[in-house]
Motif scaffolding. Structure first.
Motif, PDB file in Angstrom:
ATOM      1  N   TRP A   1       0.792  -1.250   0.008  1.00  0.00           N
ATOM      2  CA  TRP A   1       0.092  -0.083   0.110  1.00  0.00           C
ATOM      3  C   TRP A   1       0.974   1.308  -0.003  1.00  0.00           C
ATOM      4  O   TRP A   1       0.318   2.324   0.494  1.00  0.00           O
ATOM      5  N   GLU A   2       2.007   1.137  -0.300  1.00  0.00           N
ATOM      6  CA  GLU A   2       3.037   2.480  -0.341  1.00  0.00           C
ATOM      7  C   GLU A   2       2.320   3.473  -1.359  1.00  0.00           C
ATOM      8  O   GLU A   2       2.432   4.340  -1.123  1.00  0.00           O
ATOM      9  N   ALA A   3       2.069   2.987  -2.549  1.00  0.00           N
ATOM     10  CA  ALA A   3       1.586   3.893  -3.620  1.00  0.00           C
ATOM     11  C   ALA A   3       0.465   4.632  -3.080  1.00  0.00           C
ATOM     12  O   ALA A   3       0.198   5.912  -3.521  1.00  0.00           O
ATOM     13  N   ALA A   4      -0.321   3.909  -2.311  1.00  0.00           N
ATOM     14  CA  ALA A   4      -1.708   4.588  -1.830  1.00  0.00           C
ATOM     15  C   ALA A   4      -1.494   5.512  -0.956  1.00  0.00           C
ATOM     16  O   ALA A   4      -1.935   6.637  -0.805  1.00  0.00           O
ATOM     17  N   SER A   5      -0.568   5.219   0.121  1.00  0.00           N
ATOM     18  CA  SER A   5       0.061   6.082   1.033  1.00  0.00           C
ATOM     19  C   SER A   5       0.586   7.496   0.651  1.00  0.00           C
ATOM     20  O   SER A   5       0.341   8.609   0.896  1.00  0.00           O
ATOM     21  N   ASP A   6       1.495   7.234  -0.225  1.00  0.00           N
ATOM     22  CA  ASP A   6       2.062   8.182  -1.184  1.00  0.00           C
ATOM     23  C   ASP A   6       1.073   9.268  -1.721  1.00  0.00           C
ATOM     24  O   ASP A   6       1.128  10.257  -1.540  1.00  0.00           O
ATOM     25  N   ALA A   7       0.017   8.824  -2.344  1.00  0.00           N
ATOM     26  CA  ALA A   7      -1.041   9.514  -2.886  1.00  0.00           C
ATOM     27  C   ALA A   7      -1.764  10.386  -1.994  1.00  0.00           C
ATOM     28  O   ALA A   7      -2.049  11.370  -2.296  1.00  0.00           O
ATOM     29  N   LEU A   8      -1.987   9.728  -0.854  1.00  0.00           N
ATOM     30  CA  LEU A   8      -2.793  10.575   0.273  1.00  0.00           C
ATOM     31  C   LEU A   8      -1.821  11.580   0.814  1.00  0.00           C
ATOM     32  O   LEU A   8      -2.344  12.731   0.801  1.00  0.00           O
TER      33      LEU A   8
END
Length: 235
Positions: free
Chosen positions: A106-113
């Motif tokens: 979920w790294e990409a999702a966290s970065d997007a947030l």
């Protein structure tokens, strides 16, 4: 060794991204005519890349091409919102459920947030919002499902941009995003899918009361209600 030069975006891509940014920031409003000669002058290119960019944007649903009216920015109404969000409600929560069960990162999702929190304008926030949602469904293990959701991303962003202009509500959506990510990180596939379904359904109900009929049936036993049709807010 000689270094490989960085590819330069084509004129068409340059114009495409420029027009898309103007649409998502409200500089080009729904129903506004897009005149090839004017756009060509504004971007400093010939009419050919403008024409190709407009064809691509028509394919993604951001603009409409008419034999009589020419090219216009797509209007956002309850019918359009229903079409886009019905697809998302049917597919996106199930894709997220599968992503969680597959142990996705979920790294990409966290970065997007983080990018959404730091966004300087509506366009940046909308793009970060799209990337967050994409990071939830891409790892689902079904490339076709991912591509189907990709096809409605731009239209969903247009709905969001129009609704945010009427009533900014991204702080609420950001809190909902964090809760979805928390559940996904905890491995709660059904809980994350339920939270995502509620997030998508509640947005379209607030923005376009009555646009969502609930025909598809929520994946976790939740049925959204019906109301009127005037746009109010956004995700």
């Amino acid at each position: 060794m000689t270094s490989v030069p960085t590819p330069i975006p084509s004129r068409t891509q340059f114009v495409l991204e420029g027009i898309k940014h103007r649409i998502l920031t409200g500089q080009l409003t729904p129903g506004q005519a897009l005149v090839e000669t004017e756009l060509a002058a504004q971007f400093g290119v010939s009419k050919t890349p403008v024409r190709e960019a407009l064809k691509t944007l028509a394919g993604t649903g951001l603009v409409v091409m008419s034999q009589y009216k020419g090219v216009t920015v797509r209007m956002v109404d309850a019918d359009m919102a229903r079409e886009v969000y019905d697809v998302r409600l049917l597919l996106e929560p199930e894709a997220l459920r599968r992503s969680v069960r597959r142990g996705a990162s979920w790294e990409a999702a966290s970065d997007a947030l983080s990018r959404a929190d730091e966004a300087a304008d509506t366009a940046e926030r909308s793009l970060a919002n799209r990337e967050f949602h994409r990071a939830l469904y891409v790892p689902c293990g079904n490339p076709l499902l991912g591509r189907m959701l990709d096809e409605v991303r731009d239209q969903a962003a247009l709905v969001s941009a129009v609704a945010w202009a009427a009533d900014p509500s991204w702080e609420r959506e950001a809190a909902e995003h964090r809760e979805i990510l928390r559940l996904a990180l905890g491995g709660d596939a059904d809980g994350a899918a339920a939270a995502l379904h509620a997030h998508i359904a509640s947005f379209v109900e607030r923005a376009f009361p009555g646009a969502h009929d609930g025909d598809e049936g929520p994946p976790v036993g939740r049925t959204p209600g019906d109301h009127g049709t005037r746009p109010r807010t956004a995700p």
